[in-house]
Design an enzyme around this catalytic site. Structure first.
Site, mmCIF file in Angstrom:
data_model
loop_
_atom_site.group_PDB
_atom_site.id
_atom_site.type_symbol
_atom_site.label_atom_id
_atom_site.label_comp_id
_atom_site.label_asym_id
_atom_site.label_seq_id
_atom_site.Cartn_x
_atom_site.Cartn_y
_atom_site.Cartn_z
ATOM 1 N N GLU A 57 0.819 -1.220 0.000
ATOM 2 C CA GLU A 57 0.000 0.000 0.000
ATOM 3 C C GLU A 57 0.850 1.266 0.000
ATOM 4 O OE1 GLU A 57 -2.246 -0.795 3.476
ATOM 5 O OE2 GLU A 57 -0.763 0.020 4.845
ATOM 6 N N SER A 58 2.121 1.132 0.298
ATOM 7 C CA SER A 58 3.018 2.281 0.247
ATOM 8 C C SER A 58 3.275 2.749 -1.175
ATOM 9 C CB SER A 58 4.346 1.916 0.916
ATOM 10 O OG SER A 58 4.876 0.750 0.326
#
Lengths: 265, 267
Positions: free
Chosen positions: A61-62
């Protein structure tokens, strides 16, 4: 890490946590894409990519799409993820362009509490929301991962504290209150299709969506699993036994985690 | 045009008591030095906004800067819980902390709406969860074209956004790369912005995957080498994982935390 070690003929001694990570890794198919949650899911996904699934696309998700870390990242945003990724994108893009339209095969999540329908709590335990007994980190990416991935795997250490009759807060929806609930809510993905713990493997019953014990890990009895479950556990008519970790799997896992007592996520 | 100033000047002029302040940086490029400067300046009653309140917000909450937290994941990544955050929520120490809690997708979309000059963003999310029952800034909305039920979240427009980047040039143009998180949106959504950078250089040599914020979109730039520690700045430093692990013990106890605060920040 339970510290208990299991010796199975033909296989190396392993801990219950190692069995969990190996069983979770095996669930991931080569050539698919996996949205990787922090902690245990990251361990399992990286183990899978180093073993039977070298073409597993890891999405963090980064913003790292197709990350290929050569060691286990401590966080979902370690530099090694961006440096090895096929593409690095901003966080709004990860969620809006890649997750939300349903492009990702598997969402791999963990939980502080899980109920019989695979609903996840990572928000608060005890008391009420405003005055909780324990304040947990919260949702992160999980609600939309659980909603939009084609299917969801959950890996969690099992006990009566984590396998509860009713989650104190629904952070991420599994099968809601039962079969048909996801469709009623308009959730696009299939939801949890597998739950892997340090004791066994569970799948939802196709009729009721309730989790059913289908496999125990080597050395674990069905009774032990029942005792570590906070509801009347459904058990398959024939319960299989998970194949113990192979020497190769254990070597790869320990190379990632730094040994049987190392960081397991 | 961005002014190039010291960090102390930037925080003194641009961060006021009672402001809504966003420090962004998704694991990478976290503006920790700026957070410490806000603590040193004694700012109070801040509404702190951040997708992933981690160590720097644990420190600011423990130091008493915050009245409210708007967030989506509050933890020590890869280590565990934030003990100062928990102490504030569970025991109101050192002050009560109001929460406005979202998911990452919701927070990201709130910044996008803020950067776009729109009052809200629309998304698929939160459906079936308990979050809408505790967070008033999550509402259902019907698509006017298809009739589909979707979710609306309001724009975030911080009074001031603070980020850390790798470089700026002497005109104040800012360049960052690697995991760039939600920083561009957070700066464009804000009334004012402070960017700390590893270095100010004559020219910004192109880097693959870069994001450039033009000088006229930024209020102040301050050179603070290592300003993201214990997070990292790709191309300049590595993540100090040991610090994250050690923070667990430092933050667990109020007295140990206060000693740390005195020695590491206020001294």
């Amino acid at each position: 890490m339970t510290g208990t070690s299991v010796e199975t003929s033909g296989h190396a001694a392993h801990t219950a946590s190692e069995m969990m990570s190996v069983a979770a890794a095996r669930a991931l198919r080569d050539g698919t894409s996996c949205f990787v949650g922090i902690g245990l899911p990251s361990t399992a996904a990286n183990l899978a990519r180093r073993g039977h699934a070298p073409n597993l696309t890891l999405i963090y998700e980064s913003g790292a799409l197709g990350a290929k870390p050569d060691s286990l990242p401590l966080s979902i945003g370690d530099g090694i993820l961006a440096e090895t990724a096929d593409a690095v994108v901003g966080v709004p893009e990860v969620f809006n362009y890649w997750l939300q339209p349903g492009r990702i095969d598997v969402g791999f999540l963990s939980a502080a509490q899980l109920d019989r329908f695979g609903n996840i709590n990572t928000t608060v335990i005890g008391g009420d929301y405003a005055n909780p007994r324990v304040r947990l980190p919260g949702a992160g990416g999980a609600p939309e991962i659980a909603a939009s991935c084609r299917e969801v795997f959950i890996v969690v250490k099992q006990s009566r504290r984590s396998f509860v009759d009713k989650v104190d807060f629904v952070t991420s929806v599994g099968h809601g209150s039962g079969a048909g609930d996801r469709a009623r809510l308009g959730l696009p993905g299939a939801g949890p299709t597998m739950v892997i713990t340090d004791l066994g493997v569970f799948r939802p019953d196709p009729g009721t969506a309730e989790l059913v014990l289908e496999q125990v890990h080597p050395g674990v009895t069905v009774q032990q699993v029942r005792e570590a479950t906070g509801w009347e556990l459904a058990v398959a008519s024939e319960v299989g036994t998970t194949t113990a970790p192979t020497a190769g799997e254990l070597t790869a896992l320990r190379a990632l985690t730094g040994g049987p007592d190392g960081n397991d996520g | 045009m961005a002014e190039i100033v010291t960090l102390a000047e930037a925080v003194t002029e641009l961060v006021n008591d009672g402001d809504q302040v966003a420090l962004e940086g998704f694991t990478h490029l976290i503006p920790v030095a700026a957070g410490h400067e806000i603590i040193r300046r004694g700012r109070r009653d801040l509404t702190l906004v951040r997708m992933t309140p981690d160590i720097v917000y644990d420190q600011m909450i423990g130091a008493g800067c915050a009245r409210k937290l708007v967030f989506s994941w509050g933890g020590n990544p890869g280590v565990g819980s934030l003990h100062r955050f928990r102490d504030a929520v569970q025991n109101a120490w050192p002050a009560p902390l109001e929460l406005e809690e979202h998911s990452h997708a919701g927070m990201a979309n709130r910044y996008v709406a803020g950067a776009s000059g729109l009052p809200f963003a629309v998304m698929r999310g939160y459906t079936g969860t308990d979050l809408p029952s505790v967070t008033t800034t999550i509402k259902p909305i019907t698509c006017p074209f298809t009739g589909e039920r979707l979710t609306a979240v309001p724009a975030i427009n911080p009074d001031v956004t603070v980020i850390h980047a790798q470089r700026a040039d002497r005109a104040g143009n800012v360049q960052m790369w690697g995991l760039v998180g939600v920083q561009k949106e957070a700066v464009l959504a804000a009334g004012r912005s402070i960017v700390t950078v590893e270095e100010v250089t004559d020219e910004l040599a192109p880097v693959p995957g870069q994001v450039v914020l033009p000088s006229w979109a930024v209020t102040a730039v301050a050179e603070v080498a290592g300003g993201a520690h214990p997070s990292y700045a790709q191309g300049y430093s590595d993540r100090d994982n040991t610090y994250y692990q050690e923070w667990d013990a430092i933050s667990r106890d109020r007295a140990t935390f206060e000693n740390w605060l005195t020695e590491a920040v206020l001294a």
